[in-house]
Design a protein around this motif. Structure first.
Motif, PDB file in Angstrom:
ATOM      1  N   ARG A  37     -47.195  19.543  17.867  1.00  0.00           N
ATOM      2  CA  ARG A  37     -46.282  19.365  17.113  1.00  0.00           C
ATOM      3  C   ARG A  37     -44.982  20.249  17.537  1.00  0.00           C
ATOM      4  NH1 ARG A  37     -47.311  16.582  11.437  1.00  0.00           N
ATOM      5  NH2 ARG A  37     -45.144  17.978  11.136  1.00  0.00           N
ATOM      6  N   TYR A  40     -42.698  20.165  20.800  1.00  0.00           N
ATOM      7  CA  TYR A  40     -41.746  18.857  19.895  1.00  0.00           C
ATOM      8  C   TYR A  40     -40.649  19.639  18.824  1.00  0.00           C
ATOM      9  CZ  TYR A  40     -40.576  14.001  20.196  1.00  0.00           C
ATOM     10  OH  TYR A  40     -40.532  12.757  20.078  1.00  0.00           O
ATOM     11  N   GLU A  41     -41.533  20.439  17.395  1.00  0.00           N
ATOM     12  CA  GLU A  41     -40.123  21.198  17.161  1.00  0.00           C
ATOM     13  C   GLU A  41     -39.175  22.571  17.762  1.00  0.00           C
ATOM     14  OE1 GLU A  41     -39.665  20.821  14.088  1.00  0.00           O
ATOM     15  OE2 GLU A  41     -41.035  19.943  12.976  1.00  0.00           O
ATOM     16  N   ASP A  84     -42.668  12.118  10.977  1.00  0.00           N
ATOM     17  CA  ASP A  84     -42.740  13.331  10.221  1.00  0.00           C
ATOM     18  C   ASP A  84     -41.303  14.546  10.706  1.00  0.00           C
ATOM     19  OD1 ASP A  84     -44.313  12.757   8.026  1.00  0.00           O
ATOM     20  OD2 ASP A  84     -45.992  14.617   8.947  1.00  0.00           O
ATOM     21  N   ILE A  85     -41.928  14.597  12.088  1.00  0.00           N
ATOM     22  CA  ILE A  85     -40.755  15.834  12.370  1.00  0.00           C
ATOM     23  C   ILE A  85     -39.533  15.115  12.770  1.00  0.00           C
ATOM     24  CG2 ILE A  85     -39.833  16.445  14.983  1.00  0.00           C
ATOM     25  CD1 ILE A  85     -43.145  16.730  15.281  1.00  0.00           C
ATOM     26  N   HIS A  89     -34.822  16.011  12.335  1.00  0.00           N
ATOM     27  CA  HIS A  89     -34.335  16.671  13.568  1.00  0.00           C
ATOM     28  C   HIS A  89     -33.607  15.490  14.352  1.00  0.00           C
ATOM     29  CE1 HIS A  89     -35.880  20.585  13.517  1.00  0.00           C
ATOM     30  NE2 HIS A  89     -37.023  19.895  13.689  1.00  0.00           N
TER      31      HIS A  89
END
Length: 168
Positions: A37, A40-41, A84-85, A89
């Motif tokens: 995560r 990725y963020e 969720d991400i 985004h």
């Protein structure tokens, strides 16, 4: 770029098995969902800071077609994180969900083990023997994957349709 599509994570999940992180991928740490995560963020934040591109984020295909396997339970957890991400985004493209729907009723002959022999075999069959991806998959008893990891033509068509819809 005007558009960016992202499909990343299969190798992250694969590296969580045994000691693959250190031996095969030469990573300084064992991958975790939290680290995935975080990375990725970071990728998405940089894309948003350095481009004005519209971003689409695809969920992951299964690893093998035994959907009840431990590895595919982990794939499902990663896909939930991806969703969720994407909420903050970009646009979420439900590749995982669509592939699972296509596998509904398909009985897997075997479970993904992480063995790379099917990958090498698929490459030989395709590039030396000229076989099609769907034919290679069928010989393995697979419906959407050629070698328990990579999508065949049927599976790739789902990506093409999802991405084309995003671009339209």
């Amino acid at each position: 770029p005007d558009y960016v599509t992202i499909l990343i994570g299969t190798n992250d999940i694969f590296a969580t098995e045994g000691n693959r992180a250190q031996t095969q991928y030469r990573l300084p740490y064992v991958p975790t969902l939290e680290k995935y995560r975080e990375n990725y963020e970071r990728i998405l934040s940089r894309l948003q800071a350095e481009t004005s591109a519209r971003i689409a984020i695809l969920s992951l295909p299964p690893l093998g077609e035994d959907l009840d396997s431990v590895i595919n339970q982990r794939v499902t957890q990663y896909c939930a994180a991806i969703q969720d991400i994407a909420a903050t985004h970009g646009v979420y493209l439900p590749l995982h969900e669509e592939l699972l729907a296509l596998l509904d009723g398909h009985v897997a002959r075997s479970t993904f083990t992480g063995d790379l022999v099917p990958v090498l075999s698929a490459g030989v069959q395709r590039y030396l023997l000229g076989k099609g991806w769907n034919d290679i998959a069928a010989e393995q008893g697979l419906h959407l994957l050629t070698d328990y990891i990579h999508l065949n033509d049927r599976g790739a068509a789902v990506i093409a349709r999802l991405v084309a819809g995003f671009l339209d």
